[in-house]
Design a protein around this motif. Sequence first.
Motif, PDB file in Angstrom:
ATOM      1  N   VAL A 176      -0.883  14.077  -3.589  1.00 28.55           N
ATOM      2  CA  VAL A 176      -0.090  13.103  -4.047  1.00 28.55           C
ATOM      3  C   VAL A 176       1.312  13.393  -3.328  1.00 28.55           C
ATOM      4  CG1 VAL A 176       1.232  12.050  -5.630  1.00 28.55           C
ATOM      5  CG2 VAL A 176      -0.926  12.724  -5.996  1.00 28.55           C
ATOM      6  N   VAL A 190      -9.142   2.382 -14.123  1.00 29.57           N
ATOM      7  CA  VAL A 190      -7.748   2.460 -13.978  1.00 29.57           C
ATOM      8  C   VAL A 190      -7.252   1.374 -14.951  1.00 29.57           C
ATOM      9  CG1 VAL A 190      -7.781   2.781 -11.447  1.00 29.57           C
ATOM     10  CG2 VAL A 190      -8.024   0.452 -12.284  1.00 29.57           C
ATOM     11  N   ILE A 245       0.196   5.566 -13.711  1.00 27.44           N
ATOM     12  CA  ILE A 245      -0.324   5.991 -12.802  1.00 27.44           C
ATOM     13  C   ILE A 245      -0.708   7.504 -12.772  1.00 27.44           C
ATOM     14  CG2 ILE A 245      -0.065   6.310  -9.849  1.00 27.44           C
ATOM     15  CD1 ILE A 245      -0.622   3.373 -10.972  1.00 27.44           C
ATOM     16  N   MET A 249      -2.278  10.004  -2.003  1.00 26.85           N
ATOM     17  CA  MET A 249      -1.541   8.912  -2.121  1.00 26.85           C
ATOM     18  C   MET A 249      -0.026   9.116  -1.820  1.00 26.85           C
ATOM     19  SD  MET A 249      -2.807   7.612  -6.135  1.00 26.85           S
ATOM     20  CE  MET A 249      -2.905   9.138  -7.034  1.00 26.85           C
ATOM     21  N   PRO A 274       3.140   6.970  -4.856  1.00 23.97           N
ATOM     22  CA  PRO A 274       2.208   5.888  -5.682  1.00 23.97           C
ATOM     23  C   PRO A 274       3.243   5.129  -6.834  1.00 23.97           C
ATOM     24  CG  PRO A 274       1.646   7.940  -6.673  1.00 23.97           C
ATOM     25  CD  PRO A 274       2.508   8.337  -5.289  1.00 23.97           C
ATOM     26  N   ILE A 296      -5.335   1.907  -6.046  1.00 23.35           N
ATOM     27  CA  ILE A 296      -6.239   3.084  -6.368  1.00 23.35           C
ATOM     28  C   ILE A 296      -7.776   2.935  -6.423  1.00 23.35           C
ATOM     29  CG2 ILE A 296      -6.362   5.053  -7.922  1.00 23.35           C
ATOM     30  CD1 ILE A 296      -3.438   4.699  -8.514  1.00 23.35           C
ATOM     31  N   THR A 312      -3.783  10.219 -12.334  1.00 21.08           N
ATOM     32  CA  THR A 312      -4.073  11.136 -11.417  1.00 21.08           C
ATOM     33  C   THR A 312      -4.467  12.562 -12.027  1.00 21.08           C
ATOM     34  OG1 THR A 312      -1.358  11.686 -11.561  1.00 21.08           O
ATOM     35  CG2 THR A 312      -2.319  10.187  -9.617  1.00 21.08           C
ATOM     36  N   VAL A 337      -3.941   5.784  -0.443  1.00 20.67           N
ATOM     37  CA  VAL A 337      -3.103   4.698  -0.874  1.00 20.67           C
ATOM     38  C   VAL A 337      -1.508   4.710  -0.380  1.00 20.67           C
ATOM     39  CG1 VAL A 337      -2.275   3.855  -3.171  1.00 20.67           C
ATOM     40  CG2 VAL A 337      -4.400   5.052  -3.002  1.00 20.67           C
ATOM     41  N   LEU A 352      -8.549  12.128  -1.891  1.00 16.53           N
ATOM     42  CA  LEU A 352      -7.931  11.054  -2.133  1.00 16.53           C
ATOM     43  C   LEU A 352      -6.274  11.330  -1.845  1.00 16.53           C
ATOM     44  CD1 LEU A 352      -7.063   8.241  -3.225  1.00 16.53           C
ATOM     45  CD2 LEU A 352      -7.119   9.082  -5.501  1.00 16.53           C
ATOM     46  N   GLN A 408      -0.778  -1.492  -7.877  1.00 18.16           N
ATOM     47  CA  GLN A 408      -1.082   0.055  -7.737  1.00 18.16           C
ATOM     48  C   GLN A 408      -1.941   0.579  -8.264  1.00 18.16           C
ATOM     49  OE1 GLN A 408      -0.543   2.128  -5.531  1.00 18.16           O
ATOM     50  NE2 GLN A 408       1.309   2.942  -5.918  1.00 18.16           N
ATOM     51  N   LYS A 409      -2.465   0.274  -9.491  1.00 16.88           N
ATOM     52  CA  LYS A 409      -3.861   0.572  -9.858  1.00 16.88           C
ATOM     53  C   LYS A 409      -5.096  -0.065  -9.307  1.00 16.88           C
ATOM     54  CE  LYS A 409      -2.052   1.386 -14.612  1.00 16.88           C
ATOM     55  NZ  LYS A 409      -2.203   1.026 -16.263  1.00 16.88           N
TER      56      LYS A 409
END
Length: 581
Positions: A201, A133, A184, A169, A172, A156, A188, A91, A167, A152-153
Amino acid sequence: MAEPVIALQDLSYRYRGTKKPALQNIQLEVGRGEFLVVMGPSEAGKSTLAACINGLIPHFHKGKFSGDVIVNGRNTRQHTVSQMAEQVGLVFQDFEAQLFSTSVELEVAFGPENFGVPRPEIARRIQENLAYVGLEQFRKRPPSTLSGGQKQKLAIASVLAMKPQVLVMDEPTTDLDPISKLGIFQITDNLRQREDITLMVVEHETEEVLHADRIAFLKEGELIRLGPARQVLQDIELMESIGLMPLGIPSFFLKAWKNKQRSGGSAGAGGTAPALPFTPEEAKTSFELSGWSLSDQKYAELVKQETQALKNSGQPLIRCQELSHTYPSGVKALSGIDLEIYPGEIVAIVGQNGSGKTTLAKHLNGLLMPTQGEVLVEGKPTREQGVFKLGQKVGYVFQNPDHQIFSETVFEEVAFSPRLRHLDEKEVKRRVEEALSAVGLAGYEGQDPFSLTKSGRQRVAVAAVLAARPDVLILDEPTTGLDYGEQRSMMEMVRRLNEQGSTIIFVTHHMWVVAEYAQRVFVVKDGRLYLEGTPRQVFAQEQLLKEAYLRPPHFIQFSNLLAKTMLRPQEMLDCLSGGID
């Protein structure tokens, strides 16, 4: 550690055309199901590291690559980006550039369709991930109609639909309001509970990373610290030294305990300091165990000084009267705004994404005109003055400096406004020198502004506005995209300009900036003025702020639990009974 799913072995990388390595000798293993947060100042190598995990480096971004990146047994050297996409979902920081479909459900379906997933399974993944999400009710909507947090969701969800085992990010929560950021990070945190996903992340919001298993600090491409989240986040000195924002709660307790011990007392009622707290609830418990209290008299003096400093005499510099604005599309962005801004103030305008903050700010210098009501600058309606005349009184610095800068040199950029007003070259040169000195860019006159960092380009944009010598300076999100050190530097510059006589209005999502730099705050919700007051008055009303999709920093939430709103740790240290300072 659990079985490593990511292994970085002596990883180094230098972008083509540069001399300085973006990454240097990185050794790192990430266990299956682990949640790792990567932090560091600007240009530390965080996004470069993220791009290495799915093979964008070395296959897409060219440069000098050495070492190995192995994900689930696949070496990125021997596998294409599309092959790595079967294992790694990414992302991007600019998540809007990742969205291109005509509806939310088509966006989520795109990845699985490219992997040849059967249609019934695609339909199931759309339902599952939109529900995950919280976007199931938006499945028919065009992505362009979503808020920043919803986009943003969606980004994801679209990556999760491809069922990656890893994953990644990249920052984010950039540009999101506090509650959207929290949403967000709730996602996570839920992902962290899943054993089928390993999570990496890249983040700069220190309050939001407490749930990580481990945190890695990068600086100038090197891995300088790696460890459990709470252990790493209590290293306040290291964080400050590399340009990361230390957390207010542990900062307060570390200093308070040290001061207590220096004065000959014990840190806690039992003679030993309790475990270092990080959350507001933990902090309240630790505070009570330490046997401390807050002085009512000292707190009353603090509030009194603040109130006296705000007493305004004379006429407001800017006044909005029943201000409403409806865009040509029919969207009503503002409704019935009444506010006053006085000379010499520093005022913050805050609110969730899409609340009307920027629309309001653009009315204050005539970039937008009221649909109904009036905006008065120095007692005269903006509609009677025009943008050119207003620009001499009220300067506006846009959120993205690249939308404002167009000249080939810093000097030419800053000289544009004085020349537009037909000043002689001697006066132009004087104003350019004055403006560049004010923003800390003296000596940069001959440089290409686009060769500077984002912080540098923002300073050029501010200087270009200052050269017109406006009485008021409006800054739209002046700290977005900057690391903590750059944010602090930018706002200290703003404070100096205020001390030199400028009235400052800034729009922001960063609540700590409001707490430390604003004298008054306007909270906008759904196009209306929802709350106003000093930062202390506004942050004391947590429930109302939550309804406006905002929340105070953790330290202020902690102080509210003690029934006294403190804006920064030093204020609480000053108010502690027992003379700790």
